[in-house]
Write a protein that holds these residues in place. Structure first.
Motif, PDB file in Angstrom:
ATOM      1  N   GLN A   9       0.798  -1.232   0.000  1.00  0.00           N
ATOM      2  CA  GLN A   9       0.000   0.000   0.000  1.00  0.00           C
ATOM      3  C   GLN A   9       0.831   1.282   0.000  1.00  0.00           C
ATOM      4  OE1 GLN A   9      -3.325   0.298  -0.168  1.00  0.00           O
ATOM      5  NE2 GLN A   9      -3.903  -1.869   0.006  1.00  0.00           N
ATOM      6  N   SER A  13      -3.918  -6.374   2.755  1.00  0.00           N
ATOM      7  CA  SER A  13      -3.845  -4.916   2.875  1.00  0.00           C
ATOM      8  C   SER A  13      -5.109  -4.281   2.291  1.00  0.00           C
ATOM      9  CB  SER A  13      -2.575  -4.377   2.208  1.00  0.00           C
ATOM     10  OG  SER A  13      -2.727  -4.311   0.797  1.00  0.00           O
ATOM     11  N   GLN A  14      -5.685  -4.950   1.289  1.00  0.00           N
ATOM     12  CA  GLN A  14      -6.964  -4.456   0.726  1.00  0.00           C
ATOM     13  C   GLN A  14      -8.106  -4.662   1.715  1.00  0.00           C
ATOM     14  OE1 GLN A  14      -7.314  -6.561  -3.079  1.00  0.00           O
ATOM     15  NE2 GLN A  14      -7.086  -4.579  -4.104  1.00  0.00           N
ATOM     16  N   LYS A  34      -7.881  -2.037   4.256  1.00  0.00           N
ATOM     17  CA  LYS A  34      -8.327  -0.763   3.709  1.00  0.00           C
ATOM     18  C   LYS A  34      -9.854  -0.701   3.660  1.00  0.00           C
ATOM     19  CE  LYS A  34      -6.608   2.048  -0.092  1.00  0.00           C
ATOM     20  NZ  LYS A  34      -6.118   1.893  -1.471  1.00  0.00           N
TER      21      LYS A  34
END
Lengths: 324, 301
Positions: free
Chosen positions: A188, B186-187, B190
Motif C-alpha cells: 500500500q 492490505s486491501q 483498507k
C-alpha cells in the motif's frame, strides 16, 4: 585484476589471465612490442568467457550469485548515486548491519535505497551476518520506506540474502511478523517501489524486501522459496542433490521472467558482474532509471492497484469452474 | 522359528488407511499416551481429557464445532497441479493424488462461510494432512478469493493456520503466495473488514511470515509451535539446546506477538465476543470504491 577468484567452471580462464599478466609485465618493461599478442590473448579470454557463460547450469548460476568477488549492495549504492547518506536503526530495538539504508540522489531526484549487505572478508562477513537480516533489519527497512512515503521519495531495494536469519533472538523479536508486516505495508505504499535481486534471493528473507512495482533480477542470480542445498536436505535428506534441486526449482532469472514472476532481467557484462563491476552497476542503474520514469508520474492509487493486481495473478492452478 | 510365519515382509497398510480411525476405535493422545474413543474425543473437541493436549484437527472438525447452522464451502473448484514437473523421490503429481485420496480434500485449505452464533464469518481453514498444510498457488488463490468475498459481503475473515510453510514443489510460485496474500490482506484492511488469525500447531515458515501474523487479532491454541524457522534448523545454527517452551504459543504471547492464547473449548465464545465488537455502529463503513475496483479486476480476469 589482482587476486582473481575462479569458480571450478571458470578454471579455463585462470591460465589465460596468468599469461596475460606476464605478457603485460613484459610489455611494461618496454623491450619488445607485445601489443598484438596481448590483443590476441584478450580476444581469446573474451571468447572463452563467452563460451563458458553461454552455457551455464542453474547450479552454476547459483554459484555465480555467491561469487566471492561479486559486488554487494554498498558497491552499487556508491556507483549509482551522486550522493548518498546512510541512515541507521529501526527506532525500536537496534541497528541491523545486514540491512543498509540510505537517502540518495539519483540523477537529481531523492530516493530511499535499502539493501541487504554481505561482507567480503571474514570480519566483514561476521559484521554483516552473511547478509542474513534479523527482524531489526526488516523493521529498519520499513521505517525508511515510511520515511520515503512521507516525503514522496521513490524506493529502491537491493536484494542479496541467503535467507532471513534463523536464531533465538530472531524468533523472540518476531522474524515472521516483521517480514509479513513489510509485505503488508509495501503493498500500500504510495510511492514507486523498484526491487533488484543483485545476488541471492532466498525465500522470505528476500520477498520481505521485494514486493514492488517492478522487480528485476540480474542475469546470474536466483530467487525462490528455498536454497538448492536446503531443498536437497529436506526432500532427499542429503546435501548431495543440490544441483538437481537447482534445476527442479527453476530459480534462474530466465525462468522467473518466463513465469511472469519478475518484470525484467538485467543482463550482466561478459564474465559476470564480478568481472566487470562498474559495467554491472551501469546496467542496474539504467534499468532502475527506465522503470522509475514509467512509475513516477502514475497516479498513486492506480500504481497501488496495479501492484496488487500483479501479485494477485501469481499462481498456477486448475479452475474447474472455468475448465468446464 | 516362531509359531507363526509372516506371509509378507513389513507392514503393508497404506498410511492413508491408517490415519482415519473408524467410529468406535481408540485414539491415542500423543502427549500422555492415554487412549480414548473417537466419540469421547469429539465431545471434548479433541482435547485430551487427561492432559489437556490439543490433538491436531482439520477443517472439517473446526467447521463443525465453530459454526452455527448451515455452512457453505467456497472455491472448491480450484485444484493444484504439477506445472513444474517437480520430481524428487516422488513426483508432486503423485503427492497431490495421494493427499487428495487420503484426505478427501481439494487442497491444504478449505474456505467456509456461515455464522458463528448470529455473526456471519468467512473462514479459511488449513489441513496439515494435505502435504503438511503447505502453501502453494491454490492456498494463496483461495485466500485471495476469500478476501474478495469478505470485502464484497462485508463478512469478517477468520484464517486458521496449520502449516509447515510454503510448498517447495511450486518453487517461486509458492514464495509469491506470501506477497499475494499479504497484499490482498492490505486491501481487506483498507476496506475496514476485520481479520482474525488463529494459529494452531504448527504454524511456521512462509505461512507464519505472511497472513498468519497479520491478524487484527492474533490468537493461538495452547502450546502450538509457532515460528519463522523450525526448531531443528535453529538448533543446528546456534548449536545449543533451545530454551523450554521456545516458539510455543505462550512464549509468543509473552514476547508480544499474540493477543491471546485460547483453549479450544473457549474458542467459539471468544470468536463470538470478538465478532460482536466489530459490529459497533462506529466501525469503518465499507469502502465502496474498493469494492468497485475489485469487481473491475474480477471482470477482467
Amino acid at each position: 585484476m589482482e587476486n582473481m577468484v575462479f569458480l571450478d567452471f571458470e578454471k579455463p580462464l585462470e591460465g589465460l589471465f596468468e599469461q596475460l599478466a606476464k605478457l603485460e609485465e613484459v610489455s611494461e618493461k618496454g623491450d619488445v612490442d607485445m601489443s598484438d599478442t596481448v590483443k590476441e590473448l584478450k580476444n581469446k579470454i573474451k571468447k572463452t568467457q563467452k563460451s563458458i557463460y553461454s552455457d551455464l547450469s542453474p547450479w552454476q548460476k547459483v554459484q555465480l550469485s555467491r561469487h566471492p568477488q561479486r559486488p554487494y549492495s554498498l558497491f552499487y549504492i556508491e556507483k549509482m548515486f551522486k550522493k548518498a547518506t546512510e541512515l541507521h536503526g529501526d527506532r525500536l530495538n537496534g541497528d541491523d548491519h545486514a540491512m543498509v539504508g540510505f537517502l540518495a540522489n539519483f540523477d537529481g531526484r531523492t530516493v530511499v535505497v535499502i539493501g541487504q549487505q554481505k561482507g567480503a572478508t571474514t570480519k566483514e562477513r561476521q559484521y554483516r551476518n552473511f547478509g542474513m537480516a534479523n527482524p531489526e533489519g526488516y523493521r529498519k527497512a520499513l521505517r525508511l520506506m515510511k520515511l520515503a512515503e512521507k516525503f514522496n521519495f521513490p524506493i529502491i531495494t537491493l536484494v542479496d540474502t541467503p535467507g532471513a536469519h534463523c536464531g533465538l533472538e530472531a524468533e523472540e523479536h518476531g522474524q515472521a511478523a516483521a517480514i509479513a508486516q513489510n509485505m503488508f505495508e509495501m503493498a500500500q505504499l504510495r510511492v514507486p517501489i523498484i526491487s533488484v535481486v543483485i545476488g541471492e534471493g532466498a525465500s522470505g528473507g528476500a520477498i520481505g524486501l521485494a514486493l514492488a512495482d517492478r522487480v528485476f533480477m540480474m542475469e546470474y542470480t536466483w530467487f525462490t522459496v528455498i536454497s538448492p542445498e536446503s531443498c536437497s536436505s529436506i526432500l532427499w535428506r542429503s546435501w548431495e542433490y543440490k544441483e538437481t534441486a537447482a534445476e527442479l526449482l527453476k530459480l534462474t532469472s530466465e525462468d522467473m521472467l518466463s513465469f511472469g514472476l519478475i518484470d525484467g532481467v538485467i543482463k550482466e557484462p561478459v564474465g559476470g558482474a564480478h568481472f566487470a563491476q562498474a559495467a554491472a552497476a551501469t546496467a542496474v542503474k539504467k534499468a532502475i532509471k527506465e522503470a522509475l520514469n514509467q512509475l513516477v508520474d502514475m497516479d498513486p492509487d492506480e500504481r497501488i492497484q496495479q501492484r496488487i493486481e500483479k501479485y494477485s495473478k501469481m499462481g498456477r492452478f486448475i479452475d474447474e469452474a472455468v475448465a468446464e | 522359528m516362531g509359531w507363526f510365519d509372516r506371509l509378507k515382509k513389513g507392514i503393508t497398510t497404506a498410511t492413508s488407511s491408517k490415519k482415519e480411525a473408524p467410529d468406535g476405535m481408540w485414539i491415542k493422545c500423543k502427549k500422555c499416551k492415554g487412549t480414548f474413543t473417537k466419540e469421547e474425543l469429539e465431545k471434548e473437541l479433541y482435547v485430551c481429557p487427561k492432559c489437556d493436549y490439543h490433538l491436531p484437527i482439520g477443517s472439517e472438525e473446526y467447521t463443525k464445532f465453530l459454526f452455527t447452522g448451515d455452512t457453505q464451502k467456497l472455491f472448491e473448484n480450484l485444484k493444484s497441479y504439477d506445472f513444474l514437473e517437480f520430481t524428487d523421490l516422488k513426483s508432486y503429481q503423485d503427492r497431490l493424488e495421494k493427499a487428495t485420496k487420503a484426505t478427501g480434500l481439494s487442497d491444504a485449505i478449505t474456505v467456509v462461510t456461515g455464522k458463528i452464533q448470529r455473526y456471519p464469518v468467512t473462514a479459511a481453514i488449513m489441513d496439515f494432512r494435505f502435504i503438511g498444510g503447505s502453501m502453494g498457488s491454490v492456498v494463496g488463490e483461495k485466500i485471495a478469493r476469500a478476501i474478495d468475498y469478505c470485502i464484497e459481503q462485508r463478512t469478517p475473515l477468520l484464517i486458521i493456520s496449520k502449516s509447515g510453510g510454503a510448498r517447495m514443489m511450486e518453487s517461486a510460485f509458492s514464495l509469491m503466495q506470501m506477497a499475494k496474500t499479504s497484499a490482498k490482506l492490505s486491501q481487506l484492511a483498507k476496506a475496514g473488514v476485520p481479520f482474525f488469525s488463529l494459529m494452531t500447531d504448527p504454524t511456521t515458515g512462509g505461512v507464519s511470515a505472511s497472513y498468519a501474523m497479520l491478524g487484527d487479532i492474533n490468537i493461538a491454541e495452547p502450546n502450538a509451535l509457532i515460528g519463522f524457522a523450525g526448531p531443528r534448523v535453529i538448533k543446528d545454527v546456534i548449536k545449543k539446546d533451545l530454551p523450554e517452551g521456545f516458539q510455543s504459543s505462550e512464549y509468543l504471547l509473552e514476547h508480544g506477538f499474540l493477543d491471546m492464547v485460547v483453549h479450544r473449548k473457549d474458542l467459539k465464545k471468544t470468536l463470538k465476543d470478538l465478532l460482536s465488537y466489530f459490529e459497533s455502529p462506529d466501525v469503518t463503513p465499507t469502502n465502496k470504491k474498493l469494492v468497485e475496483e475489485i469487481a473491475v479486476v474480477k471482470g477482467k480476469a
